[in-house]
Structures are given as structure tokens and as C-alpha cells.
Write an enzyme that holds these catalytic residues in place. Structure first.
Site, PDB file in Angstrom:
ATOM      1  N   ASP A   8       0.850  -1.193   0.000  1.00 50.03           N
ATOM      2  CA  ASP A   8       0.000   0.000   0.000  1.00 50.03           C
ATOM      3  C   ASP A   8       0.887   1.246   0.000  1.00 50.03           C
ATOM      4  O   ASP A   8       2.077   1.173   0.327  1.00 50.03           O
ATOM      5  CB  ASP A   8      -0.885  -0.040   1.246  1.00 50.03           C
ATOM      6  CG  ASP A   8      -1.647   1.241   1.483  1.00 50.03           C
ATOM      7  OD1 ASP A   8      -2.391   1.652   0.579  1.00 50.03           O
ATOM      8  OD2 ASP A   8      -1.475   1.842   2.556  1.00 50.03           O
ATOM      9  N   LYS A 146      -8.546  -4.831  -3.365  1.00 44.30           N
ATOM     10  CA  LYS A 146      -7.099  -4.888  -3.572  1.00 44.30           C
ATOM     11  C   LYS A 146      -6.651  -6.336  -3.784  1.00 44.30           C
ATOM     12  O   LYS A 146      -5.665  -6.587  -4.471  1.00 44.30           O
ATOM     13  CB  LYS A 146      -6.364  -4.270  -2.383  1.00 44.30           C
ATOM     14  CG  LYS A 146      -6.500  -2.756  -2.292  1.00 44.30           C
ATOM     15  CD  LYS A 146      -5.636  -2.183  -1.186  1.00 44.30           C
ATOM     16  CE  LYS A 146      -5.705  -0.663  -1.157  1.00 44.30           C
ATOM     17  NZ  LYS A 146      -4.819  -0.080  -0.128  1.00 44.30           N
ATOM     18  N   ASP A 173      -6.608  -3.077   2.990  1.00 41.84           N
ATOM     19  CA  ASP A 173      -5.455  -3.898   2.603  1.00 41.84           C
ATOM     20  C   ASP A 173      -5.647  -5.370   2.954  1.00 41.84           C
ATOM     21  O   ASP A 173      -4.912  -6.231   2.450  1.00 41.84           O
ATOM     22  CB  ASP A 173      -4.181  -3.388   3.284  1.00 41.84           C
ATOM     23  CG  ASP A 173      -3.808  -1.984   2.864  1.00 41.84           C
ATOM     24  OD1 ASP A 173      -3.901  -1.694   1.657  1.00 41.84           O
ATOM     25  OD2 ASP A 173      -3.436  -1.169   3.732  1.00 41.84           O
TER      26      ASP A 173
END
Length: 222
Positions: A8, A146, A173
């Protein structure tokens, strides 16, 4: 053995003010395995960050945009997000960040009841989700995360996701961490992210990222 590192940007490669950490830039440039930037930020921002880091692969807009070796794929539907925003605006006091550069999702300014808004969208049967990245609230297509973005990149690279490390700080995440072979969190990460991690850095932000890479090297993972 880890063959790639997915990471990230905001809160992980930056400082608390979202300024890129010089140490994280140095660490990424020294890595001998491919690095994949995975962020909720716009495609154009992520592309610029990739140039600064010397990275060829990225996932932007929480999985909505995938780029590898300049081959870009847009997988989200912005129209669904626009429809969801129209409904939410009628019931909640919300405002969005106006950005013509976003291709697949919308970003809302924090300060409203996210749980209530999510329940309202569920009642409308709209296939979208509200995602808190730690910096803003995103309206995005359901099923695009993601994690799905990282999986597409892994297929392009020919690297199984279990041979990819995933490093982050916010709940958005977690989907990429769950499919990775080595999930790790920086010291400033949300408690849920720390719970999903195999390794949690003592240090925060970019310094924490550097600590994680040092740990992986010491363990012979990269």
C-alpha cells in the site's frame, strides 16, 4: 520464498502527512524482486508514484485499475458508484471529492455514519460497498478489492499469490493480505490489519515498511 512484494502507499510508504518516506523509496529501489503498488488512490497518482519508486506494476482505486508494464486494465463500473452516491446524498449529509481522474470509484469526505450508509445501500440491493481506507471513504463495486487486483497482477507476472508478500495499514489492505504468502503490517496499522498480519512492525509508516523488508531479508525470504 517470496518472489514479489505488494505494498500500500498512503500510511505505509508515507509519513503521517501522506508525504512519501525517503527511506521507503530507497528500500524499494534496492529490492531485487518485483514491487507492486496497491492503493486506493487514482490511476494518475499511482502511475506518478510508480515512476518515483521505479516500479512497473500497480493496482489503483482499490482494485479497479490494474497496470503492468504500461498495459492498463479498467475493471470497475463508475456508473454504479454514481448511482449509489445519488441515493446516499438524498438520505445522508455527505459530500464527495470531485476528481475527474477517478475511473472506477467515488471518494466521500469523512464525517457521516458509514455503517448506517452501508446498511442503506444493502437495502437498495446495489452491488457496491463503502470502504474506509483510513484517509477517506470510497464507494466501489462489490467484488473488486485490492485482493482481486493483486490476483490479476500475479497472473500477469506468473507469480502465485502465495509467493507474494503483502504489506499495509488499513482494512482495505486485508483482502490482498489474505491471499498473500506473507501478510505484514506497519506499526501504525489498524488493529484489524495487525490481526491479519503474520508480522507487525514496531516502527510506523515508511520506517515500518523498511523494518518489514529487513525482517524478510534476515529470515531468508527475499
Amino acid at each position: 520464498m517470496i518472489e514479489a512484494v505488494a505494498v500500500d502507499i498512503d500510511g505505509t510508504l508515507t509519513d503521517a502527512s501522506r508525504v512519501l518516506s525517503p527511506v521507503s523509496v530507497s528500500v524499494i529501489r534496492e529490492l531485487e524482486v518485483p514491487v507492486i503498488l496497491v492503493t486506493g488512490n487514482t490511476h494518475c497518482f499511482t502511475r506518478a508514484a510508480a515512476v518515483l519508486f521505479g516500479v512497473r506494476h500497480f493496482v489503483a482505486e482499490n482494485g479497479g485499475v490494474i497496470s503492468s508494464d504500461d498495459r492498463i486494465e479498467v475493471v470497475g463500473d463508475r456508473k454504479l458508484c454514481d448511482e449509489a452516491y445519488k441515493h446516499l446524498k438524498e438520505k445522508f449529509n455527505i459530500k464527495k471529492f470531485d476528481s475527474r481522474y477517478r475511473l472506477t470509484d467515488l471518494v466521500l469526505i469523512r464525517g457521516f455514519d458509514v455503517d448506517a450508509a452501508s446498511r442503506y445501500l444493502e437495502s437498495l440491493n446495489l452491488p457496491v460497498d463503502l470502504v474506509d481506507t483510513g484517509f477517506a471513504i470510497h464507494i466501489k463495486n462489490r467484488g473488486i478489492t485490492k485482493g482481486t487486483g493483486l490476483r490479476r497482477i500475479s497472473e500477469r507476472l506468473g507469480i502465485p499469490t502465495k509467493r507474494i508478500a503483502a504489506i499495509g495499514d488499513s482494512p482495505s489492505d486485508i483482502p490482498m493480505m489474505e491471499i498473500s504468502g506473507f501478510p505484514a503490517a506497519v506499526g501504525n496499522a489498524h488493529p484489524s490489519v495487525k490481526s491479519a498480519a503474520r508480522y507487525v512492525a514496531d516502527r510506523a509508516f515508511g520506517e515500518g515498511f523498511a523494518e518489514i523488508i529487513d525482517h524478510m531479508r534476515a529470515a531468508g525470504m527475499i
